[in-house]
Design an enzyme around this catalytic site. Structure first.
Site, PDB file in Angstrom:
ATOM      1  N   ASP A  67       0.838  -1.207   0.082  1.00 39.62           N
ATOM      2  CA  ASP A  67       0.112  -0.008  -0.252  1.00 39.62           C
ATOM      3  C   ASP A  67       0.921   1.241  -0.047  1.00 39.62           C
ATOM      4  OD1 ASP A  67       0.977  -0.205   2.530  1.00 39.62           O
ATOM      5  OD2 ASP A  67      -0.956  -0.922   3.623  1.00 39.62           O
ATOM      6  N   ASN A 136      -7.534  -2.281  14.355  1.00 43.52           N
ATOM      7  CA  ASN A 136      -8.581  -2.548  13.885  1.00 43.52           C
ATOM      8  C   ASN A 136      -9.149  -3.711  13.139  1.00 43.52           C
ATOM      9  OD1 ASN A 136      -7.812  -1.740  11.658  1.00 43.52           O
ATOM     10  ND2 ASN A 136      -9.011   0.059  11.306  1.00 43.52           N
ATOM     11  N   HIS A 138      -7.336  -4.235  10.190  1.00 45.06           N
ATOM     12  CA  HIS A 138      -6.863  -4.141   8.884  1.00 45.06           C
ATOM     13  C   HIS A 138      -5.859  -4.936   8.343  1.00 45.06           C
ATOM     14  CE1 HIS A 138      -4.560  -0.059   9.291  1.00 45.06           C
ATOM     15  NE2 HIS A 138      -3.739  -1.023   9.630  1.00 45.06           N
ATOM     16  N   GLU A 143      -9.511  -1.708   5.367  1.00 53.02           N
ATOM     17  CA  GLU A 143     -10.072  -1.324   6.378  1.00 53.02           C
ATOM     18  C   GLU A 143     -11.659  -2.063   6.780  1.00 53.02           C
ATOM     19  OE1 GLU A 143      -8.580   0.524   8.188  1.00 53.02           O
ATOM     20  OE2 GLU A 143      -7.802   2.243   7.604  1.00 53.02           O
TER      21      GLU A 143
HETATM   22  P1  PGA Z   1       2.373  -1.417  12.867  1.00 52.57           P
HETATM   23  O1  PGA Z   1       0.919  -1.318  11.581  1.00 52.57           O
HETATM   24  O2  PGA Z   1       3.193  -2.486  12.165  1.00 52.57           O
HETATM   25  O3  PGA Z   1       2.744  -0.020  12.564  1.00 52.57           O
HETATM   26  O4  PGA Z   1       1.561  -1.777  14.150  1.00 52.57           O
HETATM   27  C1  PGA Z   1       0.397  -2.476  11.009  1.00 52.57           C
HETATM   28  C2  PGA Z   1      -0.812  -2.111  10.342  1.00 52.57           C
HETATM   29  O5  PGA Z   1      -1.304  -0.986  10.603  1.00 52.57           O
HETATM   30  O6  PGA Z   1      -1.204  -2.772   9.554  1.00 52.57           O
END
Ligand code: PGA
Length: 241
Positions: A67, A136, A138, A143
């Protein structure tokens, strides 16, 4: 999903790097799906160490990132382009023509999204996909929502993601849109490893492993149906299991 719990992030990252290194060593044309965020940083450092010690080379490696934020140029310090070069690509012998990251700054993001899936498919798909997980649920920037979107697409970031990731943006506010690989492309990866570290991930890891069924309200539950998915946690993230 197979669960692996490690005492700390270093041991977990070493294991994840080892899984990726195995693919690099055994395939003549390895295709890696890569992630950004805090979770994979030490895995990338361990891959750089393996490269520096001569155990692996990236010269035949092709990468596709999950992404990118919309509206950020590749050289913006908050872009995922910048992150990937800073954490990995600048330190190994990868051919930058083999590096693919969705262009969030494209004039035609819809065409960019369609091309991205076609390009991944033209390489025969991803051999190993690295994922983080949002608090959450995702994966990539897929999302929570009423339905899954299969293809690479433009997404409005959720308030949770804006709150969590916004802290990295100091000079200006976090974009509210991103381009992300969709659930179908992630699920097509031959092997998946998902990293979850720290106490803030304990609730979502509990929900993931106790979900009755796949639900787009917790996008990571899609992985329940994947035939070869390893979830790599430290003790804190796994503490409610
Ligand atoms: P993080 O993010 O590795 O910074 O915890 C993971 C994500 O949001 O997919």
């Amino acid at each position: 999903m197979e669960l692996k719990v490690f005492d700390d992030v270093s041991a977990a990252s070493e294991y994840a790097a080892g899984m990726i290194a195995d693919i690099i060593k055994t395939k003549s044309d390895p295709i890696l799906g890569l992630a950004t965020g805090a979770s994979p940083i030490l895995t990338y450092k361990k891959l750089v160490d393996l490269y520096e010690s001569g155990e692996i080379s990236f010269n035949n490696v092709v990468t596709f990132n999950l992404d990118e934020y919309c509206g950020l140029a590749a050289d913006d310090v908050n872009s995922y382009h910048y992150f990937m070069f800073d954490k990995l690509f600048d330190h190994v012998d990868i051919d930058i023509n083999n590096v693919h990251i969705p262009d969030g700054d494209s004039d035609d993001p819809i065409a960019e999204a369609a091309c991205y899936d076609a390009l991944i498919d033209s390489f025969g798909g991803i051999d190993i996909q690295l994922l983080g997980i949002g608090v959450n649920g995702h994966i990539g920037f897929n999302e929570p929502s009423d339905s899954f979107i299969g293809a690479t697409h433009i997404v409005e970031l959720s308030q949770s993601t804006i709150d969590v990731n916004g802290k990295y943006f100091t000079d200006y506010v976090i974009p509210d849109r991103a381009i992300t690989m969709g659930i179908d492309q992630i699920m097509k990866a031959k092997k998946i490893i998902m990293l979850a570290y720290g106490d803030s991930k304990a609730d979502i890891i509990y929900k993931l492993f106790h979900a009755d069924s796949v639900t787009p309200m917790i996008p990571a539950t899609a992985l329940i149906k994947h035939p070869d998915c390893t979830v790599i946690c430290d003790k804190e993230a796994a503490r409610k299991l």
